[in-house]
Design a protein around this motif. Sequence first.
Motif, PDB file in Angstrom:
ATOM      1  N   TRP A   1       1.095   9.625   1.968  1.00  0.00           N
ATOM      2  CA  TRP A   1       0.624  10.723   1.116  1.00  0.00           C
ATOM      3  C   TRP A   1       1.301  12.031   1.514  1.00  0.00           C
ATOM      4  O   TRP A   1       1.772  12.785   0.665  1.00  0.00           O
ATOM      5  CB  TRP A   1      -0.901  10.835   1.250  1.00  0.00           C
TER       6      TRP A   1
ATOM      7  N   LEU B   1       0.833  -1.199   0.000  1.00  0.00           N
ATOM      8  CA  LEU B   1       0.000   0.000   0.000  1.00  0.00           C
ATOM      9  C   LEU B   1       0.869   1.251   0.000  1.00  0.00           C
ATOM     10  O   LEU B   1       0.596   2.217  -0.726  1.00  0.00           O
ATOM     11  CB  LEU B   1      -0.917  -0.001   1.234  1.00  0.00           C
TER      12      LEU B   1
ATOM     13  N   LYS C   1      -5.527   2.988   6.348  1.00  0.00           N
ATOM     14  CA  LYS C   1      -5.878   4.399   6.148  1.00  0.00           C
ATOM     15  C   LYS C   1      -4.824   5.302   6.765  1.00  0.00           C
ATOM     16  O   LYS C   1      -4.417   6.305   6.156  1.00  0.00           O
ATOM     17  CB  LYS C   1      -7.244   4.712   6.782  1.00  0.00           C
TER      18      LYS C   1
ATOM     19  N   THR D   1       1.077   4.116  -2.921  1.00  0.00           N
ATOM     20  CA  THR D   1       0.851   5.537  -2.649  1.00  0.00           C
ATOM     21  C   THR D   1       2.016   6.377  -3.171  1.00  0.00           C
ATOM     22  O   THR D   1       1.822   7.503  -3.606  1.00  0.00           O
ATOM     23  CB  THR D   1       0.671   5.767  -1.133  1.00  0.00           C
TER      24      THR D   1
ATOM     25  N   HIS E   1      -1.604   5.165   4.739  1.00  0.00           N
ATOM     26  CA  HIS E   1      -1.809   5.881   3.472  1.00  0.00           C
ATOM     27  C   HIS E   1      -1.664   7.385   3.701  1.00  0.00           C
ATOM     28  O   HIS E   1      -1.043   8.089   2.891  1.00  0.00           O
ATOM     29  CB  HIS E   1      -3.183   5.551   2.890  1.00  0.00           C
TER      30      HIS E   1
END
Length: 186
Positions: free
Chosen positions: A86, A32, A79, A36, A82
């Motif tokens: 980000w 993940l 989440k 990203t 991420h």
Amino acid sequence: MTKPRKGARRPPAARHPRKKPTMEAIMAERGLILATLAGIPKRDRRDVEAEVLLNAWNAVRRGLYRPDPRDKPRDALRKWLHGIAWRLASHYVHSAYVRHAVLHPSPLGLLREPVGIDMHAQIEAREILDAMASLPGWQREALLSVDDPESLAAYARKHRMNPHTAASRLRIAREALALKLRRWRR
């Protein structure tokens, strides 16, 4: 009903209980994180990934991981990771190193030392990250305990073990990491 004070437009931040996911759970979500960071050039992606993992682990240790109890544990962790990835990708894209190319290591003859990142240090950091990722979980945890502000005895008490056992595990983990690095560098 009282009028909200000036500037208080949003409700306060969530006050959920602290959770401590293991480093294995965080490392399991590397896919993940890499997805990203897909917009970052390949030469820098591993470095930003390492920074994401380090920031996530430090935040967990400081008690900043407070997921909503209504979310599934893995979904909440994904989440959260991420979001960290980000933000770090955004910082990378807007950093001066990425925006400005230095065409000559000493512009105008003012600088005597090369400008930029030490490539040897980058490669060595990547090797160490890969070697640590391939170690068993208890060895990774023992190695990461060295970076804790608490002493080794406090770490042993927290994990309900004898301080000599904790020291022995740390020694074994260091030897295993050194052995892996020696084998990879041959």
